[in-house]
Write a protein that holds these residues in place. Structure first.
Motif, PDB file in Angstrom:
ATOM      1  N   PHE A 193      -1.803  -4.818   0.507  1.00  0.00           N
ATOM      2  CA  PHE A 193      -3.035  -4.267   0.406  1.00  0.00           C
ATOM      3  C   PHE A 193      -4.099  -5.583   0.515  1.00  0.00           C
ATOM      4  N   ASN A 205      -4.604   0.531 -10.871  1.00  0.00           N
ATOM      5  CA  ASN A 205      -3.629   1.171  -9.514  1.00  0.00           C
ATOM      6  C   ASN A 205      -2.576   0.169  -8.930  1.00  0.00           C
ATOM      7  N   ILE A 209       1.610  -0.091 -10.039  1.00  0.00           N
ATOM      8  CA  ILE A 209       3.030  -1.569  -8.727  1.00  0.00           C
ATOM      9  C   ILE A 209       2.539  -2.377  -9.544  1.00  0.00           C
ATOM     10  N   PRO A 275      13.307   1.338  -5.993  1.00  0.00           N
ATOM     11  CA  PRO A 275      12.906   1.850  -5.106  1.00  0.00           C
ATOM     12  C   PRO A 275      11.516   1.318  -4.820  1.00  0.00           C
ATOM     13  N   TYR A 276      10.432   0.501  -6.072  1.00  0.00           N
ATOM     14  CA  TYR A 276       8.987  -0.331  -5.344  1.00  0.00           C
ATOM     15  C   TYR A 276       9.652  -0.752  -4.589  1.00  0.00           C
ATOM     16  N   PHE A 279      10.550  -0.038  -1.443  1.00  0.00           N
ATOM     17  CA  PHE A 279       9.267   0.137  -0.598  1.00  0.00           C
ATOM     18  C   PHE A 279       8.274  -1.273  -0.173  1.00  0.00           C
TER      19      PHE A 279
ATOM     20  N   PRO B 275       9.286   7.572  -6.849  1.00  0.00           N
ATOM     21  CA  PRO B 275       8.796   6.541  -7.340  1.00  0.00           C
ATOM     22  C   PRO B 275       7.413   6.502  -5.698  1.00  0.00           C
ATOM     23  N   TYR B 276       8.720   6.846  -4.480  1.00  0.00           N
ATOM     24  CA  TYR B 276       7.861   6.170  -3.395  1.00  0.00           C
ATOM     25  C   TYR B 276       6.512   7.122  -3.158  1.00  0.00           C
ATOM     26  N   THR B 278       4.848   8.072  -5.496  1.00  0.00           N
ATOM     27  CA  THR B 278       3.684   7.111  -7.079  1.00  0.00           C
ATOM     28  C   THR B 278       3.447   5.835  -6.196  1.00  0.00           C
ATOM     29  N   PHE B 279       4.081   4.790  -5.562  1.00  0.00           N
ATOM     30  CA  PHE B 279       3.757   4.027  -4.720  1.00  0.00           C
ATOM     31  C   PHE B 279       2.067   4.444  -4.325  1.00  0.00           C
ATOM     32  N   VAL B 280       2.644   5.677  -3.120  1.00  0.00           N
ATOM     33  CA  VAL B 280       1.614   5.154  -2.148  1.00  0.00           C
ATOM     34  C   VAL B 280       0.080   6.448  -2.490  1.00  0.00           C
ATOM     35  N   GLU B 282      -0.493   5.693  -5.998  1.00  0.00           N
ATOM     36  CA  GLU B 282      -1.191   4.600  -6.405  1.00  0.00           C
ATOM     37  C   GLU B 282      -2.126   3.378  -5.241  1.00  0.00           C
ATOM     38  N   GLY B 283      -1.270   3.879  -4.562  1.00  0.00           N
ATOM     39  CA  GLY B 283      -1.568   2.786  -3.483  1.00  0.00           C
ATOM     40  C   GLY B 283      -3.237   3.373  -2.859  1.00  0.00           C
TER      41      GLY B 283
END
Lengths: 296, 296
Positions: A193, A205, A209, A275-276, A279, B275-276, B278-280, B282-283
């Motif tokens: 980010f 947010n 994560i 998963p996180y 990613f 999860p993936y 959720t990641f995007v 939140e991102g």
């Protein structure tokens, strides 16, 4: 003691200076001839301190000789090569490894030299090939891997000074993995980010994560108390809130990051899917390969 | 027919022009007085085409009157407001919704007007408040939501022309959710990594994340064939490989994105954790809130 310091980034320069200051004869091993020449001519220095240190400096390819201790201060990604050089040149001196992450642990286990690891809680930034800023005075936590504990105690006493303390730890895995959790959250998240460390806590947010990444890291390393580790992540992120993480600096400068030894290590160790962590692992790898011209 | 087009972004401008071209009397409803004045004075135009269209243009707050059809071409985030205006002004005309994502479906179900949805496969980019580039000629897939199928057939015949075709679909959920999957993969991923659409396929690390996002979207929407949908994602990413996704454009321009109606919709529908996604989710939310000065 005769001490070799391998690597002349911010950490190598800082440890070379502080070790010579403590009264030892230091030889600094570096890769680039240009840096050797500069340090030969002008010595090395901590920004804001008047003292200039004349230090022996040699090319890492010529490493040999009888040292009492070798401090490996390169990036993790270079450890494999250093370990090979040590083997090939039949160097038997004890080794102290100062890397982030845990990707080099396997490499350490391949050598017969007595080994120890150090976790650095100093702030340091390289300003030039011969100058380092000591931006935060902390402690070096050291723990024996294959070295005898009584030998490590002696090294600790010889290396430390009042303004450059060392602290003995009993369990190398414990101290390294505690640090790894912090790195596994802050480094990839700030890199993807492109934010300062404080945003990991301050942006709700991103913090959600961060929490997931912390849970996964604890899971992979068998740490029961996620709360405790999340608290440590928060503390470190806030203490360094205006800083860019080392990984973000690497990405910004088109350098290879330490993602393999941080998130990659967790993925290798994990029994479950993470998963996180996957990613951010894939994401940082992607950023390393990307053509920066694609989007500016 | 008397057709109202609500919204004068790229899609609103394009559909206003093509609908007038097909022989209908179009009124364009917009928000900003500045744009009203400009279009009143100069008309609207497709870049590279000589024809200039004089089009009635009015403020959206003044929407009223007897229309045969109202085409809603605003962003999804404005649909709720439009639906309220339609209710308050007791407008009974049939409505055709052209939004990405599925966040507005609940809003559509709140009104008594006959409704249909359209999925746009054209490429369009707004160049100015009165000019649009028609960068790729495709098709508009339309499906009835609460409208009678036989009425939709009539609208299709009246709206389309040889170079602006419409295609009838039987199941609005099917066609919208198929498109949603593509948006749920390409949009957030290109936004977070700030890359052109092609990178989603061409960068192997990003593609592995894309695959996971596609699997999760299929899971949330009850689609059995992940392979089929991943193929469609690949195809669209490659057809638009040098483009920035609409979400990346929004992020670059500091505008609110459609993440809520895309990834947010999947998260609301899902039985399992995603999860993936959720990641995007939140991102992208994080990026929307972030102070861009933090890192440049």
């Amino acid at each position: 003691m005769k001490v070799a310091v391998v690597g002349a980034g911010s950490i190598g320069l800082l440890y070379a200076i502080r070790t010579q200051e403590a009264g030892h004869e230091v030889t600094l091993f570096v890769r680039r001839e240009q840096q050797i020449e500069l340090i030969c001519n002008k010595g090395i220095q901590v920004e804001g301190e008047s003292m200039m240190y004349d230090i022996h400096v040699k090319n890492i390819m010529d490493i040999s000789g009888a040292f009492d201790l070798i401090i490996i201060a390169t990036k993790q990604t270079h450890v494999k090569k250093i370990v090979e050089l040590v083997k090939v040149n039949e160097i038997v001196a004890p080794l102290l490894f100062l890397q982030n992450g845990m990707g080099h642990i396997e490499d350490i286990h391949e050598i017969i030299n007595p080994t120890a690891i150090g976790i650095i809680e100093h702030g340091a930034r390289k300003l030039s090939d011969r100058t380092v800023a000591h931006t935060g005075v902390g402690v070096t936590r050291i723990a024996a891997v294959t070295m005898k504990q009584e030998d490590l105690i002696i090294y600790k006493q010889m290396l430390e000074s009042s303004h450059f303390p060392y602290k003995l730890e009993n369990d190398w895995f414990e101290v390294m993995s505690d640090k790894l959790i912090i790195n596994a959250v802050i480094n990839p998240l700030t890199s993807i980010f492109k934010v300062v460390n404080g945003e990991v806590v301050n942006n709700p947010n991103l913090f959600r994560i961060a929490k997931k990444l912390c849970e996964e890291a604890c899971d992979a390393l068998g740490k029961a108390s996620v709360e405790y580790h999340l608290d440590r992540v928060k503390k470190v992120a806030m203490q360094t809130k205006d800083n860019h993480s080392s990984m973000l600096e690497d990405i910004k400068n088109g350098r290879r990051t330490e993602i393999e030894g941080i998130s990659g290590y967790l993925l290798k160790r994990a029994n479950d899917e993470l998963p996180y962590t996957t990613f951010v692992y894939e994401g940082v790898q992607a950023m390393q390969q990307m053509d920066r011209r694609e989007y500016e």
